[in-house]
Write a protein that holds these residues in place. Structure first.
Motif, PDB file in Angstrom:
ATOM      1  N   ALA A  83      23.200 -10.733 115.358  1.00 17.04           N
ATOM      2  CA  ALA A  83      21.679 -10.159 116.094  1.00 17.04           C
ATOM      3  C   ALA A  83      21.816 -10.135 117.354  1.00 17.04           C
ATOM      4  O   ALA A  83      21.267  -9.456 118.301  1.00 17.04           O
ATOM      5  CB  ALA A  83      20.463 -10.772 115.528  1.00 17.04           C
ATOM      6  N   GLU A  84      22.553 -11.358 118.139  1.00 18.11           N
ATOM      7  CA  GLU A  84      22.447 -11.503 119.452  1.00 18.11           C
ATOM      8  C   GLU A  84      23.679 -10.489 119.833  1.00 18.11           C
ATOM      9  O   GLU A  84      23.519  -9.929 121.400  1.00 18.11           O
ATOM     10  CB  GLU A  84      23.140 -12.804 119.877  1.00 18.11           C
ATOM     11  N   VAL A  85      24.750 -10.229 119.437  1.00 18.01           N
ATOM     12  CA  VAL A  85      25.557  -9.114 119.776  1.00 18.01           C
ATOM     13  C   VAL A  85      25.194  -7.808 120.119  1.00 18.01           C
ATOM     14  O   VAL A  85      25.169  -7.374 120.922  1.00 18.01           O
ATOM     15  CB  VAL A  85      27.084  -9.420 119.173  1.00 18.01           C
ATOM     16  N   ILE A  86      24.394  -7.599 118.848  1.00 20.68           N
ATOM     17  CA  ILE A  86      23.899  -6.140 118.956  1.00 20.68           C
ATOM     18  C   ILE A  86      22.710  -6.098 119.945  1.00 20.68           C
ATOM     19  O   ILE A  86      22.502  -5.000 120.698  1.00 20.68           O
ATOM     20  CB  ILE A  86      23.336  -5.830 117.550  1.00 20.68           C
ATOM     21  N   VAL A 128      28.202 -21.695 110.306  1.00 22.55           N
ATOM     22  CA  VAL A 128      28.204 -20.533 111.179  1.00 22.55           C
ATOM     23  C   VAL A 128      27.055 -19.727 110.630  1.00 22.55           C
ATOM     24  O   VAL A 128      27.363 -19.452 109.771  1.00 22.55           O
ATOM     25  CB  VAL A 128      29.402 -19.939 111.270  1.00 22.55           C
ATOM     26  N   ARG A 129      25.837 -19.275 111.772  1.00 23.91           N
ATOM     27  CA  ARG A 129      25.313 -18.389 111.294  1.00 23.91           C
ATOM     28  C   ARG A 129      25.638 -17.081 111.807  1.00 23.91           C
ATOM     29  O   ARG A 129      25.240 -16.563 113.038  1.00 23.91           O
ATOM     30  CB  ARG A 129      23.762 -18.852 112.163  1.00 23.91           C
ATOM     31  N   VAL A 130      26.258 -16.373 110.956  1.00 20.17           N
ATOM     32  CA  VAL A 130      26.834 -15.045 111.442  1.00 20.17           C
ATOM     33  C   VAL A 130      25.620 -14.007 111.627  1.00 20.17           C
ATOM     34  O   VAL A 130      25.734 -13.168 112.453  1.00 20.17           O
ATOM     35  CB  VAL A 130      27.591 -14.472 110.302  1.00 20.17           C
TER      36      VAL A 130
END
Length: 140
Positions: free
Chosen positions: A135-138, A128-130
Motif C-alpha cells: 500500500a505504501e509503495v503503490i 513483515v506486513r506485506v
C-alpha cells in the motif's frame, strides 16, 4: 509500550593501520522495522557513518563469525574483555580500494541492547506486513 530502543556506547574505531580510538555509537531499534538495528558512529559532534544492521546477524556475531558482504561480525577477546568485532567496507576510494573500518564494542553492552529490543519484539516474532508495504509503495 515503547516501540523504540536507544543506547549510546563508547566503542573503539580502527581505520586502516591506525591505532584504535574512541568514538560514540548510537544504537537504535524501532519495532516498525523489527529486523533492523541502526548504528550511527560519531566523533566530536560529526557523523562518521550510518549503518543498518540485521538484528539476528548482530546476535549471531556475538557467538560466531557472520557476514560475507559489506558487514562482517565476530566475537573477539582482548584480555578480560569480550568484544564484538564489526568490520565495515564502504564506498570505493580513488585508488580503487574500498574504505575499510573495524569497530570494537564491548560484547555485554551489545547483548544488553539486544535484550532490550527483544522486550519490544521478541526474537522469532518479527512480522513483515506485506499488505502495508505494498500500500505504501503503490501510494507513492
Amino acid at each position: 509500550m515503547n516501540s523504540h530502543v536507544h543506547k549510546t556506547l563508547v566503542v573503539q574505531l580502527q581505520a586502516g593501520a591506525t591505532e584504535r580510538f574512541p568514538v560514540l555509537a548510537h544504537l537504535g531499534y524501532d519495532a516498525a522495522d523489527p529486523f533492523a538495528l541502526t548504528v550511527v558512529f560519531g566523533h566530536d559532534g560529526r557523523v562518521l557513518a550510518r549503518w543498518a544492521l540485521d538484528r539476528e546477524m548482530v546476535a549471531e556475531g556475538l557467538e560466531r563469525a557472520v557476514g560475507v558482504g559489506d558487514v562482517r561480525l565476530r566475537p573477539a577477546s582482548r584480555g578480560r574483555w569480550d568484544e564484538l568485532r564489526m568490520e565495515f567496507l564502504g564506498d570505493p576510494r580513488v585508488d580503487g580500494e574500498r574504505h575499510h573500518a573495524v569497530v570494537y564494542a564491548w560484547a555485554p553492552a551489545i547483548a544488553a541492547f539486544l535484550r532490550e529490543t527483544y522486550a519490544v519484539v521478541p526474537r522469532g516474532e518479527e512480522e513483515v506486513r506485506v499488505d502495508d508495504f505494498l500500500a505504501e509503495v503503490i501510494g507513492s
